[in-house]
Design a protein around this motif. Structure first.
Motif, PDB file in Angstrom:
ATOM      1  N   GLU A  52     -46.544   9.388   6.729  1.00  0.00           N
ATOM      2  CA  GLU A  52     -46.592  10.809   7.085  1.00  0.00           C
ATOM      3  C   GLU A  52     -45.199  11.355   7.381  1.00  0.00           C
ATOM      4  OE1 GLU A  52     -49.385  11.509  10.222  1.00  0.00           O
ATOM      5  OE2 GLU A  52     -51.112  10.981   8.970  1.00  0.00           O
ATOM      6  N   LEU A  53     -44.271  10.475   7.757  1.00  0.00           N
ATOM      7  CA  LEU A  53     -42.886  10.874   8.001  1.00  0.00           C
ATOM      8  C   LEU A  53     -41.972   9.765   7.522  1.00  0.00           C
ATOM      9  CD1 LEU A  53     -40.736  12.787   9.254  1.00  0.00           C
ATOM     10  CD2 LEU A  53     -41.029  11.508  11.401  1.00  0.00           C
ATOM     11  N   ILE A  54     -40.951  10.130   6.748  1.00  0.00           N
ATOM     12  CA  ILE A  54     -39.935   9.177   6.296  1.00  0.00           C
ATOM     13  C   ILE A  54     -38.581   9.690   6.769  1.00  0.00           C
ATOM     14  CG2 ILE A  54     -38.855   8.049   4.320  1.00  0.00           C
ATOM     15  CD1 ILE A  54     -41.487   8.553   2.780  1.00  0.00           C
ATOM     16  N   ILE A  55     -37.889   8.872   7.551  1.00  0.00           N
ATOM     17  CA  ILE A  55     -36.536   9.190   8.010  1.00  0.00           C
ATOM     18  C   ILE A  55     -35.560   8.431   7.127  1.00  0.00           C
ATOM     19  CG2 ILE A  55     -34.920   9.103   9.946  1.00  0.00           C
ATOM     20  CD1 ILE A  55     -37.371   9.022  11.814  1.00  0.00           C
ATOM     21  N   VAL A  56     -34.662   9.151   6.477  1.00  0.00           N
ATOM     22  CA  VAL A  56     -33.647   8.552   5.601  1.00  0.00           C
ATOM     23  C   VAL A  56     -32.298   8.772   6.266  1.00  0.00           C
ATOM     24  CG1 VAL A  56     -32.635   8.526   3.297  1.00  0.00           C
ATOM     25  CG2 VAL A  56     -35.073   9.040   3.578  1.00  0.00           C
ATOM     26  N   ALA A  57     -31.742   7.728   6.851  1.00  0.00           N
ATOM     27  CA  ALA A  57     -30.524   7.854   7.656  1.00  0.00           C
ATOM     28  C   ALA A  57     -29.381   7.064   7.036  1.00  0.00           C
ATOM     29  CB  ALA A  57     -30.785   7.359   9.079  1.00  0.00           C
ATOM     30  N   SER A  80     -38.274   8.734  -6.774  1.00  0.00           N
ATOM     31  CA  SER A  80     -39.650   8.824  -7.279  1.00  0.00           C
ATOM     32  C   SER A  80     -40.649   8.483  -6.187  1.00  0.00           C
ATOM     33  CB  SER A  80     -39.835   7.880  -8.474  1.00  0.00           C
ATOM     34  OG  SER A  80     -38.993   8.244  -9.551  1.00  0.00           O
ATOM     35  N   ALA A  81     -40.322   7.472  -5.367  1.00  0.00           N
ATOM     36  CA  ALA A  81     -41.217   7.105  -4.273  1.00  0.00           C
ATOM     37  C   ALA A  81     -41.284   8.213  -3.235  1.00  0.00           C
ATOM     38  CB  ALA A  81     -40.750   5.802  -3.630  1.00  0.00           C
ATOM     39  N   LEU A  82     -40.141   8.839  -2.954  1.00  0.00           N
ATOM     40  CA  LEU A  82     -40.131   9.951  -2.001  1.00  0.00           C
ATOM     41  C   LEU A  82     -40.914  11.142  -2.554  1.00  0.00           C
ATOM     42  CD1 LEU A  82     -36.422   9.831  -0.739  1.00  0.00           C
ATOM     43  CD2 LEU A  82     -38.462   8.904   0.371  1.00  0.00           C
ATOM     44  N   GLU A  83     -40.784  11.378  -3.851  1.00  0.00           N
ATOM     45  CA  GLU A  83     -41.543  12.455  -4.486  1.00  0.00           C
ATOM     46  C   GLU A  83     -43.042  12.204  -4.356  1.00  0.00           C
ATOM     47  OE1 GLU A  83     -41.394  14.650  -8.808  1.00  0.00           O
ATOM     48  OE2 GLU A  83     -41.658  12.473  -8.783  1.00  0.00           O
ATOM     49  N   GLN A  84     -43.472  10.974  -4.577  1.00  0.00           N
ATOM     50  CA  GLN A  84     -44.897  10.662  -4.464  1.00  0.00           C
ATOM     51  C   GLN A  84     -45.368  10.803  -3.020  1.00  0.00           C
ATOM     52  OE1 GLN A  84     -46.128   7.262  -6.703  1.00  0.00           O
ATOM     53  NE2 GLN A  84     -48.086   7.056  -5.653  1.00  0.00           N
ATOM     54  N   ALA A  85     -44.520  10.394  -2.079  1.00  0.00           N
ATOM     55  CA  ALA A  85     -44.873  10.557  -0.669  1.00  0.00           C
ATOM     56  C   ALA A  85     -45.041  12.030  -0.318  1.00  0.00           C
ATOM     57  CB  ALA A  85     -43.813   9.912   0.213  1.00  0.00           C
ATOM     58  N   ALA A 124     -45.913  14.389  -2.343  1.00  0.00           N
ATOM     59  CA  ALA A 124     -47.154  14.863  -2.961  1.00  0.00           C
ATOM     60  C   ALA A 124     -48.377  14.497  -2.130  1.00  0.00           C
ATOM     61  CB  ALA A 124     -47.282  14.286  -4.370  1.00  0.00           C
ATOM     62  N   SER A 125     -48.250  13.420  -1.332  1.00  0.00           N
ATOM     63  CA  SER A 125     -49.349  13.006  -0.463  1.00  0.00           C
ATOM     64  C   SER A 125     -49.275  13.643   0.917  1.00  0.00           C
ATOM     65  CB  SER A 125     -49.341  11.478  -0.328  1.00  0.00           C
ATOM     66  OG  SER A 125     -49.523  10.868  -1.590  1.00  0.00           O
ATOM     67  N   GLY A 126     -48.286  14.499   1.122  1.00  0.00           N
ATOM     68  CA  GLY A 126     -48.198  15.234   2.379  1.00  0.00           C
ATOM     69  C   GLY A 126     -47.144  14.765   3.351  1.00  0.00           C
ATOM     70  N   ALA A 127     -46.320  13.809   2.967  1.00  0.00           N
ATOM     71  CA  ALA A 127     -45.299  13.303   3.881  1.00  0.00           C
ATOM     72  C   ALA A 127     -44.217  14.342   4.130  1.00  0.00           C
ATOM     73  CB  ALA A 127     -44.672  12.035   3.319  1.00  0.00           C
ATOM     74  N   LYS A 128     -43.598  14.242   5.300  1.00  0.00           N
ATOM     75  CA  LYS A 128     -42.399  15.002   5.638  1.00  0.00           C
ATOM     76  C   LYS A 128     -41.202  14.050   5.584  1.00  0.00           C
ATOM     77  CE  LYS A 128     -44.721  18.753   6.673  1.00  0.00           C
ATOM     78  NZ  LYS A 128     -44.661  19.966   5.798  1.00  0.00           N
ATOM     79  N   ILE A 150     -41.854   5.779   8.661  1.00  0.00           N
ATOM     80  CA  ILE A 150     -40.963   4.760   8.092  1.00  0.00           C
ATOM     81  C   ILE A 150     -39.524   5.217   8.302  1.00  0.00           C
ATOM     82  CG2 ILE A 150     -40.129   3.723   5.933  1.00  0.00           C
ATOM     83  CD1 ILE A 150     -43.004   3.754   4.929  1.00  0.00           C
ATOM     84  N   ALA A 151     -38.670   4.305   8.726  1.00  0.00           N
ATOM     85  CA  ALA A 151     -37.238   4.581   8.850  1.00  0.00           C
ATOM     86  C   ALA A 151     -36.492   3.797   7.782  1.00  0.00           C
ATOM     87  CB  ALA A 151     -36.738   4.206  10.235  1.00  0.00           C
ATOM     88  N   CYS A 152     -35.769   4.526   6.916  1.00  0.00           N
ATOM     89  CA  CYS A 152     -34.940   3.931   5.867  1.00  0.00           C
ATOM     90  C   CYS A 152     -33.472   4.130   6.230  1.00  0.00           C
ATOM     91  CB  CYS A 152     -35.209   4.586   4.513  1.00  0.00           C
ATOM     92  SG  CYS A 152     -36.927   4.613   3.979  1.00  0.00           S
TER      93      CYS A 152
END
Length: 756
Positions: A222-227, A240-245, A247-251, A363-365
């Protein structure tokens, strides 16, 4: 038809600058990919090669370690992956005639770009003591030279065995086995310079130094932090993975000192709509000052603790240790100090908090923007603290995601490439091979350079990579290398390390990922481990670049026979003949690789066990996930100075330079540029287009200078600057490293500007 390599170095003293882009990939990426591939391979070879990249019956991309899903696209590669493949599968060749025409002094005066463009190395080459150029040498004589030097050492610890992330699992296992049978744990590797800080932080906090998520988890988050990461250039398939996330409603929250085109908008070249419109990825961009991440996450953790019902109390109670001490430290976090450290505004941080509190699966990246600071390990621990507070370890759609750079850098560590091996690993190795491995720790990369400098080490054997180009403090490092009695590089192509040598030097040309590998028992395959713990096979499909090449396992096996002789009972000949024999041994030494040959034969491979992810079991010293409470640090920069981060251009992979452009940042035709915020530039009197020398400042008082950089006014965070490595590695002090991990602090370099 492929083009010939450049005869002379291109002029780079007048780079052109345009406004930065606000979207990545799309039609321009396709066009650039095809252009580079055609130049290196020609059209027919391009089609035959690229359609096998990252396919289940093909070869693993020699670029980044981003994983593939179970369903593969026909074109399962990104622009930079295609560049990496094209440069390896090039039809250009570096023959003995090339070395006869180019003495060592000439090679040393060339740019890394020019060296790399010459093509695949076709034969083993030897630089004799006192000689001014390399000459062809037989494999037998090459191994004799190595044996002479290694046997002459006063101690096995005078040898250094370096590994790059391209090395396969099979080759890496043999390499560490040879080093330990020889008698040393001096196994520095490229991890020491990048994600060592991640491993140090994760081993202490969750008990395993790897990420805990899969591609499917990213799609469910639901939330991906890219730091501290720029996926658009460094890991483009991640987009592509972020794009799919999305599309599923992730921020998505991006935390970075520079705005990056890939995080703004991704134009997916796999779909017509994607190429035309693209997908906006960032929901919140936090343009943080360099090194302010620990302060940011510490304050966020305080705010989470203070919010109503925001912590996962059951998870904290059942699965964690050290919460009370951590909470007490977190509650001391100060708004004023945090705003100073980060350069952010209170509303920005409050918005980030709202997004964190609204997410049930986070998820924290992160990548080098977090790992290459003095306080890098403490920063990553603070990121883990946030996930532990929310119970975001060990459940679907949540976890830690350190995004590795090179394609098997994680696998090499799994295979035992580590200067500080676990006793249990050495015990298993000794039982399997009836040897006695040394138990004292060896040298990492920084300590290896110091050992060469101080005369403690005399031989450097590098399994791939570009040791000289990748390491810090260029003048110190090159002087240290030149003190060695022998330097050996197992390589596919030329780089700077071949021009900076010990008294004697060898270049041993090897098969690449794209090459067929046929040994006495038939066609072979190797395996690699991606950034998310999936292990799978890689099979080249091209005829080798030369009949004089050996595979990496063959090189290690023959070297071992030459050096160890009949005293070794290890079946080195069998290992060269059939790599399945190597995998059988790995299956009895490395946990998770039981029945390795059968698992490796599965299309798509297999996932390694991960106790925190799979069972919420944490193999730490406390038996639980550990909260930590390090003091908050951030760089303090004197007036009139800026804080420099070194980074890649878009035409670059690690130290390999594919071209002289950085398309997304609007820079073409040159690499010696320094990006400075216009307001900082005005205060410092730096006009856009002016030329300046960059001089770093460190507590040792030594002047380190990178001359002749064009100033580019760029929307960096205030107080910060950015420039490309390896050109700016000269500014990074050898002793400026991260606490605990000893990773070079290449993202925290205090610089001043002097007229060029």
């Amino acid at each position: 038809m492929a083009s010939k390599p450049p005869e002379g170095d291109p002029v780079q003293d007048a780079p052109r600058v345009a406004p930065p882009k606000h979207a990545a990939a799309g039609l321009s990426a396709i066009g650039h990919t095809l252009k580079i591939a055609q130049q290196q391979m020609g059209l027919a070879r391009t089609a035959r090669t690229l359609l096998k990249v990252n396919q289940k019956d093909g070869f693993d991309c020699p670029g980044c370690a981003w994983p593939e899903g179970d369903k593969r696209h026909t074109a399962e590669f990104c622009e930079n992956g295609a560049k990496a493949v094209a440069e390896e599968a090039t039809v250009r060749r570096v023959t003995p005639d090339f070395f006869a025409a180019h003495p060592l002094a000439d090679l040393a005066a060339r740019s890394g770009y020019w060296l790399g463009q010459q093509g695949r190395i076709a034969q083993p080459m030897y630089l004799a003591e006192g000689a001014d150029r390399y000459e062809a040498v037989s494999w037998e004589r090459a191994f004799e030279v190595i044996a002479e030097e290694l046997r002459a050492l006063a101690s096995p610890d005078e040898a250094l065995f370096y590994t790059s992330g391209r090395t396969s699992n099979e080759a890496a296992f043999l390499f560490q086995l040879f080093a330990r049978e020889f008698g040393t744990n001096n196994l520095p590797d490229c991890s020491n310079m990048c994600h060592e800080s991640s491993g140090s932080a994760l081993n202490e906090t969750i008990g395993i130094g790897k990420g805990s998520v899969s591609l499917e988890d990213l799609h469910q988050a639901e939330l991906i932090i890219v730091a501290g990461q720029n996926p658009g250039t460094n890991h483009p398939r991640m987009l592509s993975a972020l794009e799919q996330a999305k599309a599923s409603g992730a921020k998505i929250i991006s935390v970075n000192p520079l705005p990056e085109a890939g995080m703004e908008r991704f134009k997916n070249p796999q779909t017509p709509l994607g190429m035309l419109r693209g997908t906006a990825l960032n929901d919140l961009f936090l343009q943080i000052r360099i090194g302010g991440d620990q302060a940011l996450f510490r304050l966020l953790n305080k705010l989470v603790i203070e919010a109503d019902a925001a912590t996962d109390e059951a998870f904290i109670r059942e699965h964690t240790h050290g919460y009370e001490e951590f909470a007490a430290a977190a509650k001391k976090a100060d708004w004023a100090e945090t705003l100073t450290a980060t350069g952010l505004t209170r509303p920005e941080i409050e918005r980030a908090l709202d997004m964190i509190l609204a997410s049930r699966r986070t998820i924290a990246c992160w990548a080098m923007g977090l790992t290459q600071h003095k306080h890098a390990v403490a920063t990553i621990r603070e990121v883990v603290n946030l996930l532990l507070l929310r119970g975001d370890i060990g459940r679907p759609g949540a976890g830690v995601c350190p995004v590795r750079g090179h394609s098997n850098v994680q696998g090499d560590r799994t295979m035992g490439i580590f200067e500080r091996p676990a006793p249990a690993f050495l015990d298993a190795l000794d039982r399997e091979f009836s040897i006695t491995s040394p138990r004292h720790h060896g040298f990492d990369v920084v300590r290896s350079i110091q050992a060469l400098r101080d005369g403690e080490a005399k031989v450097l054997f590098a399994m791939g990579g570009n040791f000289v180009g990748a390491t810090p403090d260029t003048e110190v490092t090159e002087a240290a290398i030149r003190r060695a009695s022998l330097t050996v590089h197992v390589s596919t192509k030329l780089n700077r390390s071949h021009a900076v040598t010990g008294r004697r030097a060898l270049i041993l040309p090897t098969l690449g990922r794209t090459d067929k590998d046929v040994q006495a028992s038939g066609k072979q395959f190797v395996t690699v481990e991606d950034s998310m713990g999936m292990v799978h096979a890689s099979r080249g499909n091209l005829a080798p670049a030369s009949p004089h090449l050996l595979s990496e396992p063959a090189i290690v096996a023959r070297m071992a026979r030459a050096v160890l002789g009949e005293a070794s009972t290890t079946p080195w000949e069998e290992f060269e003949r059939d790599y399945a024999a190597i995998r059988d041994r790995i299956s009895r030494v490395v946990p998770g690789f039981e029945d390795f040959n059968a698992k490796a034969a599965r299309p798509g491979g297999f996932r390694l066990p991960h106790a925190p992810r799979d069972e919420r079991r944490f193999p730490t010293r406390t038996g639980k996930a550990n909260f930590t409470a390090a003091p908050v640090e951030y760089p303090e920069v004197p007036e009139g100075r800026l804080l420099l981060q070194t980074l890649r251009s878009h035409d670059q992979y690690n130290t390999t330079i594919y071209g002289l452009d950085d398309r997304y940042r609007g820079i073409t035709g040159g690499r010696r540029v320094v990006m400075v915020n216009p307001e900082d530039a005005a205060e410092l009197g730096l006009a856009d287009g002016a030329y300046t020398d960059l001089v770093s400042e460190w507590k040792d008082g030594v002047e380190r200078r990178a001359p002749g950089f064009r100033v580019v006014h760029y929307p960096t965070a205030r107080g910060c600057a950015a420039a490309y490595y390896p050109e700016t590695n000269v500014l990074v002090p050898l002793d400026s490293t991260a606490d605990t991990s000893n990773t070079p602090a290449s993202k925290s370099v205090v610089i001043r500007f002097e007229p060029a």
